[in-house]
Structure formats: structure tokens, C-alpha cells
Design an enzyme around this catalytic site. Structure first.
Site, PDB file in Angstrom:
ATOM      1  N   ASP A  51       3.446 108.111  27.767  1.00  0.00           N
ATOM      2  CA  ASP A  51       4.206 108.106  28.812  1.00  0.00           C
ATOM      3  C   ASP A  51       5.527 108.796  29.262  1.00  0.00           C
ATOM      4  O   ASP A  51       6.110 108.445  30.248  1.00  0.00           O
ATOM      5  CB  ASP A  51       4.547 106.479  29.120  1.00  0.00           C
ATOM      6  CG  ASP A  51       5.184 106.209  27.789  1.00  0.00           C
ATOM      7  OD1 ASP A  51       5.401 106.913  26.922  1.00  0.00           O
ATOM      8  OD2 ASP A  51       5.561 105.253  27.511  1.00  0.00           O
ATOM      9  N   SER A  52       5.713 109.977  28.764  1.00  0.00           N
ATOM     10  CA  SER A  52       7.088 110.592  28.114  1.00  0.00           C
ATOM     11  C   SER A  52       6.884 111.480  30.118  1.00  0.00           C
ATOM     12  O   SER A  52       8.523 111.770  30.393  1.00  0.00           O
ATOM     13  CB  SER A  52       7.225 111.804  27.421  1.00  0.00           C
ATOM     14  OG  SER A  52       5.496 112.274  27.335  1.00  0.00           O
ATOM     15  N   ASP A  90      -1.254 107.351  26.878  1.00  0.00           N
ATOM     16  CA  ASP A  90      -0.283 106.008  26.356  1.00  0.00           C
ATOM     17  C   ASP A  90      -0.861 104.159  27.483  1.00  0.00           C
ATOM     18  O   ASP A  90      -0.462 104.544  28.633  1.00  0.00           O
ATOM     19  CB  ASP A  90       0.935 106.441  26.649  1.00  0.00           C
ATOM     20  CG  ASP A  90       1.723 107.199  25.891  1.00  0.00           C
ATOM     21  OD1 ASP A  90       1.089 106.600  24.979  1.00  0.00           O
ATOM     22  OD2 ASP A  90       2.946 107.617  25.357  1.00  0.00           O
ATOM     23  N   LYS A 120      -3.520 104.701  23.285  1.00  0.00           N
ATOM     24  CA  LYS A 120      -1.994 104.616  22.408  1.00  0.00           C
ATOM     25  C   LYS A 120      -0.777 103.542  23.073  1.00  0.00           C
ATOM     26  O   LYS A 120      -0.711 103.464  24.241  1.00  0.00           O
ATOM     27  CB  LYS A 120      -1.601 106.239  22.851  1.00  0.00           C
ATOM     28  CG  LYS A 120       0.122 105.992  21.841  1.00  0.00           C
ATOM     29  CD  LYS A 120       0.582 107.482  21.177  1.00  0.00           C
ATOM     30  CE  LYS A 120       1.407 108.049  22.423  1.00  0.00           C
ATOM     31  NZ  LYS A 120       2.669 107.483  22.382  1.00  0.00           N
ATOM     32  N   GLU A 122       2.677 101.042  21.414  1.00  0.00           N
ATOM     33  CA  GLU A 122       3.578 101.290  19.790  1.00  0.00           C
ATOM     34  C   GLU A 122       4.056  99.833  19.776  1.00  0.00           C
ATOM     35  O   GLU A 122       3.302  99.154  20.321  1.00  0.00           O
ATOM     36  CB  GLU A 122       4.841 101.629  21.221  1.00  0.00           C
ATOM     37  CG  GLU A 122       5.175 102.754  21.602  1.00  0.00           C
ATOM     38  CD  GLU A 122       6.661 103.372  22.554  1.00  0.00           C
ATOM     39  OE1 GLU A 122       7.370 102.988  22.733  1.00  0.00           O
ATOM     40  OE2 GLU A 122       6.164 104.291  23.035  1.00  0.00           O
ATOM     41  N   GLU A 189       6.698 108.957  14.821  1.00  0.00           N
ATOM     42  CA  GLU A 189       7.903 109.899  15.576  1.00  0.00           C
ATOM     43  C   GLU A 189       8.856 109.493  15.060  1.00  0.00           C
ATOM     44  O   GLU A 189       9.129 108.535  14.673  1.00  0.00           O
ATOM     45  CB  GLU A 189       8.158 108.853  16.403  1.00  0.00           C
ATOM     46  CG  GLU A 189       8.910 109.995  17.975  1.00  0.00           C
ATOM     47  CD  GLU A 189       8.414 109.301  19.158  1.00  0.00           C
ATOM     48  OE1 GLU A 189       7.829 108.858  19.958  1.00  0.00           O
ATOM     49  OE2 GLU A 189       9.519 109.945  19.721  1.00  0.00           O
TER      50      GLU A 189
END
Ligand code: KIV
Length: 277
Positions: A51-52, A90, A120, A122, A189
Site C-alpha cells: 500500500d506504499s 497489502d 499482508k 499490519e 519493518e
């Protein structure tokens, strides 16, 4: 399970990735589009549709405004552009945090509409129940602990995690929770080396580091960062392997100069009409 790199045409599966733990370093890179996926696919194990892309492609200030539709569109493009790497997509902010059932419904959309192998998400201890719910229902999950950009406001910025004893204990608990909940791998990260090392040695799934030292089982970088295509912000941990942004600028300057001087198009670029006879 063999750890020999697979031939192009045989996609890596999440089980292959999990089996690399302790045997082979895992290579992961972000991809957001079909052509970039095509360029990188043969060289890596995992293509991560991160999602960057909100910041890198769309000029957003954070990942928070990225939507499920954006992730599905880019995830499907990366799957179409690749045939070798395991594609992981993501889950964007607010698509999985509210409840395990909502997370399942959104993850199912991503798997079905993109063709990716895994999602993925978080979060550590707080997301363990959701990860267990998803993995028990056939959704392969990659975890993401340490600096979790979707919590940037709560963390007080993009700062390295694990510097205090209390924080390193919390991070260890996060990595263990994600692993015990059934994730096949976990991104670590922005985490100090000692904590990344302790995570890597104490959990049975691969750790994939970004700004978390060589102690991890694998590494991930944002492709545009390492290629010199995104210069808004370059973290210290990024190694620049190319300066493509500069090449793009000089190529476009040369094109503009050619058009203004009427050097382009030349005779070799012109399609002549077929003679009528
Ligand atoms: O969004 C992303 O690109 C990521 C990587 C930096 C791990 O989550």
C-alpha cells in the site's frame, strides 16, 4: 521441500516461501504495475503489492487513504504481469481491523479478484485473532510488525521501533502472536537489529526485513526507492541500485528538444500512405 529456485513458469507458493526459513535468503520487492512486475518477476521470490503505492504512485502523504479498489486493481495487474513470483497484496487501512468477519470478506475479494497467493496485514498481538480466523478459512496471511505505517499517527511518526526494553518485549510478543496465529511469513519493518535477530531465531516462520538489518530471513525494498524513481523521501536503509529518475528526466528533455527543433519525428518514424494504383 526443495529450496532450489523454481524455473520461470512455476510460481512460488506460500509453502515454498515458508520452507526457505533457515535455508535460503528470501528476496521480496514491491511491484504495483504489470510492466514493472514483468521486469522483476524472474529475479525474486515474492512480488509485494504494497500500500506504499499511495505515496509512490499517487503522491499521497501516507498509506491511510489507499482503498480496497486501488489494491485490487494494482494486485490484478501485478498477477497478470508475472508468472514466477509469489504475489502478496497489502490489505489497506480500515479493510480488516474492525472484525475478523469483515477482514475475511475483504481478503476473499482480494484473493478472488486479483489471483494473488496471499494478503499482508499490519499488526501483532492485536491482529492475532483475525489472522487465526483468516488462515483457518483458507486465506494465506503475511504479517507485518515493528514500524507499521498504517499506525503512523499512533506511533508518533515513522520512527525505528524496539529501542527501549519495553518496546522490544512488545515487538517480540507481536512476532510470536502473528506466527502462532498461522501467518506463513512476517515483514519486520524499521526495527533495531537485536530485536529483529531475536524474532528471527525465536519464531518458526521467515522474517522479511525492511530497515531491520541482515539478521532477518529475507529482505524487501520498495522498487522505486532502490531504482531512484521516488525521491520524496529516501530512508537510510535503502540501497540505491540505479538512478532511473535522472535517466527519465534526461530522456524526456532530449525528446522535448527534438520536437521543438523539428528533429522528431524523422523520416524513419513516418508511415507513408500506400500508393493507389
Ligand atoms: O507497503 C509496502 O510497500 C510495504 C513494504 C514496505 C513492506 O508494506
Amino acid at each position: 521441500m526443495s529450496t532450489t529456485p523454481k524455473k520461470i513458469g512455476q510460481r512460488f507458493t506460500v509453502r515454498d516461501i515458508a520452507a526457505y526459513k533457515g535455508k535460503m535468503p528470501i528476496v521480496c520487492i514491491t511491484a504495483y504495475t504489470a510492466p514493472m512486475a514483468e521486469f522483476m518477476d524472474h529475479a525474486v521470490d515474492i512480488l509485494l503489492v504494497g500500500d506504499s503505492l499511495g505515496m509512490v504512485l499517487y503522491g499521497m502523504e501516507s498509506t491511510l487513504a489507499v482503498t480496497l479498489d486501488m489494491m485490487i486493481a494494482h494486485g490484478a495487474a501485478v498477477v497478470r504481469g508475472s508468472k514466477h513470483a509469489c504475489v502478496v497484496v497489502d490489505m489497506p487501512f480500515a479493510s480488516y481491523q474492525a472484525s475478523p468477519a469483515e477482514a475475511f470478506s475483504n481478503c476473499a475479494k482480494v484473493l478472488a479478484q486479483t489471483g494473488c497467493a496471499a494478503v499482508k496485514l499490519e499488526g501483532g498481538v492485536v491482529m492475532a485473532e483475525t489472522i487465526a480466523f483468516l488462515t483457518a478459512r483458507g486465506v494465506p496471511v503475511m504479517g507485518h510488525v515493528g514500524l507499521t505505517p498504517q499506525s503512523v499517527h499512533q506511533l508518533g511518526g515513522y520512527r525505528t521501533r524496539g529501542e527501549s526494553e519495553a518496546e522490544s518485549e512488545d515487538l517480540m510478543a507481536d512476532a510470536k502472536a502473528v506466527s502462532e496465529a498461522g501467518a506463513f511469513a512476517v515483514v519486520v519493518e524499521g526495527t533495531v537489529e537485536s530485536v529483529a535477530r531475536a524474532m528471527t531465531t525465536s519464531i518458526p516462520i521467515p522474517t522479511i526485513g525492511i530497515g531491520a538489518s541482515s539478521a532477518c530471513d529475507g529482505q524487501v525494498l520498495v522498487a522505486e526507492d532502490m531504482l531512484g524513481l521516488f525521491s520524496t523521501f529516501t530512508p537510510k536503509f535503502v540501497k540505491r541500485y540505479a538512478d532511473l529518475g535522472r535517466e527519465v528526466t534526461s530522456a524526456v528533455e532530449a525528446y522535448a528538444a527534438d520536437v521543438r527543433a523539428r528533429r522528431f519525428p524523422g523520416p524513419e518514424h513516418v508511415v507513408a500512405a500506400k500508393s493507389k494504383s
